[in-house]
Write a protein that holds these residues in place. Structure first.
Motif: not given
Lengths: 357, 96
Positions: A38-41, A97-105, A149-159
């Motif tokens: 479902y997701d590759m990042i 469904w969804n994978l995200q890496v934030d800047r804090g890894k 499904c939880l399909h979208t993850i948005i992490v604020h890049p500065n906060q």
């Protein structure tokens, strides 16, 4: 610089490695053969970026794979997102469904039934956001057509403590404290299929995206309606009324031009393009005016582009990639003036993402 | 014997390959849950592939105890095992 295009399909994952000109592509794979991917990042900004895949196997459940060598080899993670045993709603993870890496890894995973998990040790252990996953309203959450499904993850890049998630058919939820407390953020988003058109929750959000240089501006493709929020989801305004259909799944914010956004309209009743003509639509002014982009795309087409299947590579000019349910991948490297076919005859495509190495 | 029975376990090749297990195992255990835990000790992640967080055997996994498919039974994991039992762990054949 080499662009890797990661393509998740119903029968595994594929990687397309671009030539420097991005005019020819070498395919690798399939990986995770036979399994819903479902997701590759990939993590950005590394010569050998770590890649992750959310793979829903019928033999050993939904699992995370990772690669440390640009996708040449993959290893199953030690652990996977899972609810606590004997949890109050008797939930078990059915799909990632969804994978995200934030800047804090941190590595985030959105799953079905709708829930959010995070790993802070490269997917060796996972922790659920219990205040979201066992939210007081959870009993009233209804699934969309694709499931709850939880399909979208948005992490604020500065906060990094500001997180927004999209759930079908619950809507947008947000936390400003790193996931301790969550609130609904669906102000002005329509729910045409409910008696109350603007409820607090119950909206069928399909996808959200943003430009990291202006992260407070979120673009949202809804189940009916395209929206913009200028304040990281506090409220929304509709921007897609002039589109041939305001129904669609993916939405893509251009990585260089903060006012530029792409959608793929399909008819809500049929889920194929208007008049059977595959077309993307682009706005350069945050949705005030929209233009069709279809040169090079098939004119007779009765397929769809799923929510995770649009990506941009961040190169100059920016490459735009879309994967279709009929197994074709199209891309543009001339600012959406024209489109070329990168691949065909793949299985049904669930996700497309880009990594620059 | 402490309620333990000597049994044989036959693991389908897809599981044996994934978890680097022998396809035929002999062990002394009391229940199906004990059996899975025993294999988990040899192959981390095995348990998670057989049943989910709620203790439900995954939809495409079949566990046969002496020829009977116990996968969909309520409390399947607590199925007692007796000396000489054969347990088969196979993926189900799905589709048309």
């Amino acid at each position: 610089m080499t662009v890797l295009v990661l393509v998740g399909t119903a029968k595994g994952g594929f990687i397309f490695e671009g030539s420097p000109s991005r005019r020819s592509w070498k395919m690798r794979g399939p990986f995770f053969e036979g399994f819903d991917t479902y997701d590759m990042i990939g993590e950005e900004g590394d010569e050998r970026p770590a890649l992750y895949a959310g793979v829903n196997t019928w033999t050993w459940g939904p699992v995370i794979y990772k690669s440390k060598d640009s996708g040449h080899t993959w290893r199953k993670a030690k652990n996977h997102p899972r609810f606590p045993k004997k949890n109050p709603h008797q939930l078990s993870v059915k799909r990632i469904w969804n994978l995200q890496v934030d800047r804090g890894k941190r590595l985030y995973a959105g799953v079905e039934p709708a829930a959010l998990f995070v790993s802070e040790d490269d997917s060796n252990t996972w922790e659920g956001f219990d205040s979201l996953n066992f939210h007081q309203t959870r009993k009233e959450w209804q699934p969309g057509n694709g499931g709850l499904c939880l399909h979208t993850i948005i992490v604020h890049p500065n906060q990094g403590k500001k997180i927004r998630v999209g759930i079908s058919a619950v809507g947008v939820l947000g936390s400003d404290d790193g996931g301790e407390k969550w609130r609904f953020m669906n102000k002005n988003i329509r729910a045409d299929f409910l008696p109350e058109k603007y409820p607090e929750y119950g909206q069928c959000v399909h996808k959200i995206d943003f430009n990291p240089s202006r992260p407070d501006a979120l673009f949202l493709q809804n189940h009916g309606g395209v929206y913009l929020s200028k304040n990281f989801g506090e409220n929304w305004q509709e921007i897609g009324r002039s589109l041939p259909s305001d129904f669609g799944f993916p939405i893509g914010a251009h990585p260089h031009e903060p006012d530029k956004v792409y959608v793929v309209p399909v008819k809500g009743e049929t889920r194929y393009p208007p008049n059977g003509e595959f077309q993307l639509w682009v706005s350069q002014d945050s949705g005030k005016r929209w233009f069709k982009s279809s040169r090079g795309l098939p004119q007779r087409s009765y397929f769809n582009v799923l929510r995770e299947a649009m990506a941009m590579d961040g190169e100059e000019p920016c490459g735009i990639y879309v994967g279709c349910t009929n197994g074709q991948v199209f891309y543009s490297i001339d600012d959406d003036k024209s489109w070329q076919k990168m691949a065909e005859n793949l299985p049904r495509i669930y996700s497309v993402s880009c990594v620059n190495t | 014997m402490d309620g333990k029975s000597k049994i044989k376990v036959f693991v389908a090749s897809i599981f044996a390959k994934e978890f680097k297990l022998s396809r035929e195992l002999t062990m002394e255990v009391g229940t199906v849950e004990d059996l899975v835990s025993n294999i988990e000790n040899m192959a981390s992640g095995f348990r998670d592939s057989i049943y989910d967080e709620t203790g439900t055997i995954r939809p495409y996994v079949n566990v046969f105890v002496d020829g009977a498919n116990i996968s969909s039974r309520e409390d399947a994991l607590n199925t007692p095992l007796k000396d000489g039992d054969s347990v088969y762990i196979f993926p189900s054949v799905a589709g048309g």
